[in-house]
Scaffold this motif. Sequence first.
Motif, PDB file in Angstrom:
ATOM      1  N   ARG A   1     -12.493 -64.436   6.417  1.00 18.95           N
ATOM      2  CA  ARG A   1     -11.985 -63.062   6.387  1.00 18.95           C
ATOM      3  C   ARG A   1     -12.448 -62.266   7.612  1.00 18.95           C
ATOM      4  O   ARG A   1     -13.575 -62.392   8.067  1.00 18.95           O
ATOM      5  CB  ARG A   1     -12.471 -62.373   5.110  1.00 18.95           C
TER       6      ARG A   1
ATOM      7  N   ASP B   1     -12.386 -58.124   9.332  1.00 17.81           N
ATOM      8  CA  ASP B   1     -12.295 -56.720   8.917  1.00 17.81           C
ATOM      9  C   ASP B   1     -10.834 -56.308   8.809  1.00 17.81           C
ATOM     10  O   ASP B   1     -10.028 -56.565   9.708  1.00 17.81           O
ATOM     11  CB  ASP B   1     -13.008 -55.813   9.935  1.00 17.81           C
TER      12      ASP B   1
ATOM     13  N   PRO C   1      -7.243 -58.411   3.390  1.00 14.76           N
ATOM     14  CA  PRO C   1      -7.370 -58.154   1.953  1.00 14.76           C
ATOM     15  C   PRO C   1      -8.469 -59.024   1.340  1.00 14.76           C
ATOM     16  O   PRO C   1      -8.951 -59.983   1.955  1.00 14.76           O
ATOM     17  CB  PRO C   1      -5.993 -58.524   1.399  1.00 14.76           C
ATOM     18  N   SER C   2      -8.845 -58.704   0.126  1.00 14.73           N
ATOM     19  CA  SER C   2      -9.885 -59.454  -0.584  1.00 14.73           C
ATOM     20  C   SER C   2      -9.417 -60.887  -0.846  1.00 14.73           C
ATOM     21  O   SER C   2      -8.247 -61.122  -1.150  1.00 14.73           O
ATOM     22  CB  SER C   2     -10.210 -58.774  -1.914  1.00 14.73           C
TER      23      SER C   2
ATOM     24  N   THR D   1     -13.441 -58.544 -10.020  1.00 10.43           N
ATOM     25  CA  THR D   1     -13.390 -57.881  -8.707  1.00 10.43           C
ATOM     26  C   THR D   1     -11.982 -57.874  -8.118  1.00 10.43           C
ATOM     27  O   THR D   1     -11.785 -57.344  -7.015  1.00 10.43           O
ATOM     28  CB  THR D   1     -14.342 -58.578  -7.713  1.00 10.43           C
TER      29      THR D   1
ATOM     30  N   LEU E   1     -10.287 -54.879  -6.069  1.00 12.33           N
ATOM     31  CA  LEU E   1     -11.320 -53.994  -5.516  1.00 12.33           C
ATOM     32  C   LEU E   1     -11.538 -54.308  -4.037  1.00 12.33           C
ATOM     33  O   LEU E   1     -11.347 -55.450  -3.606  1.00 12.33           O
ATOM     34  CB  LEU E   1     -12.644 -54.170  -6.269  1.00 12.33           C
ATOM     35  N   PRO E   2     -11.938 -53.309  -3.252  1.00 12.28           N
ATOM     36  CA  PRO E   2     -12.257 -53.580  -1.844  1.00 12.28           C
ATOM     37  C   PRO E   2     -13.370 -54.627  -1.743  1.00 12.28           C
ATOM     38  O   PRO E   2     -14.366 -54.548  -2.478  1.00 12.28           O
ATOM     39  CB  PRO E   2     -12.708 -52.213  -1.304  1.00 12.28           C
ATOM     40  N   PHE E   3     -13.205 -55.574  -0.844  1.00 15.76           N
ATOM     41  CA  PHE E   3     -14.163 -56.684  -0.766  1.00 15.76           C
ATOM     42  C   PHE E   3     -15.346 -56.271   0.101  1.00 15.76           C
ATOM     43  O   PHE E   3     -15.504 -56.695   1.253  1.00 15.76           O
ATOM     44  CB  PHE E   3     -13.463 -57.917  -0.181  1.00 15.76           C
ATOM     45  N   ARG E   4     -16.197 -55.434  -0.469  1.00 11.20           N
ATOM     46  CA  ARG E   4     -17.405 -54.995   0.224  1.00 11.20           C
ATOM     47  C   ARG E   4     -18.424 -54.520  -0.807  1.00 11.20           C
ATOM     48  O   ARG E   4     -18.083 -54.239  -1.954  1.00 11.20           O
ATOM     49  CB  ARG E   4     -17.084 -53.874   1.214  1.00 11.20           C
TER      50      ARG E   4
ATOM     51  N   ARG F   1     -18.139 -57.388  -3.390  1.00  9.93           N
ATOM     52  CA  ARG F   1     -18.268 -58.633  -2.623  1.00  9.93           C
ATOM     53  C   ARG F   1     -19.399 -59.483  -3.181  1.00  9.93           C
ATOM     54  O   ARG F   1     -19.241 -60.702  -3.375  1.00  9.93           O
ATOM     55  CB  ARG F   1     -18.523 -58.317  -1.151  1.00  9.93           C
TER      56      ARG F   1
END
Length: 579
Positions: free
Chosen positions: A178, A180, A183-184, A251, A254-257, A261
């Motif tokens: 991945r 920046d 997507p997740s 998850t 959801l944003p992958f951070r 994450r």
Amino acid sequence: MAARTSSRAGHLAGLVLLVAVLVLALASPASAHAELSTSDPADDSVAATSPEVVTLSFTEGVSVQADGVRILDAEGERVDAGTATASGSTVEAPVAGELPDGGYLVAWRVVSADGHPIRGAFTFSVGTRTDVRTDLVDAAFAGSADGRDDAVGAVLRGLAYVGILGATGAVLVGAALRRDGDPSPVGGATTALGCLGLVAVLAQLPVQAALVTGRGWSSIADEGVLSLAIADGVGWSIGLTGAGLLALVITAGLPFRGPARALAVGGAVLAPVGLVVTGHTRTMSPAAVGYLADAAHVAAGAVWFGGLGALLTAVARRRRAGDATGAAEATARFSGLAGLAAGVVVAAGLALGWIEVGGLEALTSTTYGRLLLVKVGLVSLVLAGAAWNRFRLVPALHHEVAVPESVGGEPAPDVDGAADVDGAANGTAAQDRVWRGLLRVVRLEAVAIVAVLGLTAVLANETPARDAVGAGIQTVSAPLGEGTLEVVVDPAEPGRNDVHAYLLDAGDGPDDRYGDATFELALPAQDLGPLDREPVQAGPGHFQLVGTDLDVAGEWTLTVTVKPDRFTEESATVRFRIR
């Protein structure tokens, strides 16, 4: 978007169908790690008097429900007390009262130390040998549908492997690939695979209960059955895998951070651990090597299988965005990860094979060994495809898209003729041809790995080759005078063995004319013997050697000599194999 979702759903359904077809085609009756080694009364033996308890001894520790051992008379009526108990590898089933002369069937169901339900049956007689109807085996557990449950259980295991390894590998490799703004990696397909794995794991519980009790899937609600079904690591396996998959699935979207994450990656690491804490690994020796090798095998398999899905997703997304360089970088990075995973799979597989097989004879003469050979063949094809991609198509792709440096910072290899893959000239057409070839091989790798997982689902319920080739006892017989000599050798493996000789009269009852006997053992192929042994009389017509040393494998002979009177001597010779 809807078309892509429909296509992914179709591919997932195809994987499910492929696993089901493969497993059903290969499924055989359950034969797990534990084996019945001896029983008292022995199989097909004749007891002079009614036993008070029937004792079963297994090759490893087992668990049993109270009515897991059922003793039936010739009319199919139960004569056991329904209070069977297990202590270590021994199960005792008290008899309800004194048994009249006749034949009896003992049908049993236990759970072995590796979590597998196993079952079997044997017969014995009291007073005089009496045949027992073969249909009594089915009558003992009349509510069972073992063939169906074996097949359903194997299919569910295969689907669980696809779901667990596919979802967790996709998250781990997707996180590594991945960039920046991407997507997740916990997308729709990954979530669907995670849910598939979770449902398949939980759905095995009623099937496990049915195989343990012989009373169908609804028996999971009966008192004490659930605890027996999740014994011997099964409960831990479900808990670890379920927790990991749930952490991953929640998850989705959801944003992958940050915490999302960490939860997704942590769940992806935890879920495959559940596959290691139950099954054959629990009884491997040395245990540390077994657990370490199995954990490495599962982890590498997840990275390889699930990573293929993550790669296909990343490449498709970047190519749609016109980022050919980014797509090539993702391919090169995964190629390195896949190479590492392949090495771990091979090394761990060799260690597990050494523990579970042990020799060429076991590999070629047992169901487990032959299935393992097929699995190795499939893995070899996958390795060949991966090698072709890594050493031919990935360098060609770098050349075509003019990637100046590989992911590791080394100059990209200059492959002679890379621009002429499939005879294409330099340019977009050449790139497309290389991509089509590479992605075609990746998809074939994924299909082959699904086949490997289907085979693994079947192997999980087969007796390991090392145990199958040397498991159980041997019973042999020969004419003796007007009657029969019947010999039981336990466990028929190199080392200390118990040898029982039963002298039967013309009516197959114990011949009590003999007050003493002599044994003579020999191993002709090794020019060993004859070895004279003095047996102990254990009952009318029953002589035994306890713990006699038979250290060399091969075909042995036993000559039993008896004197029915002062002037007559009779002898008989039987052959049995120590292996």
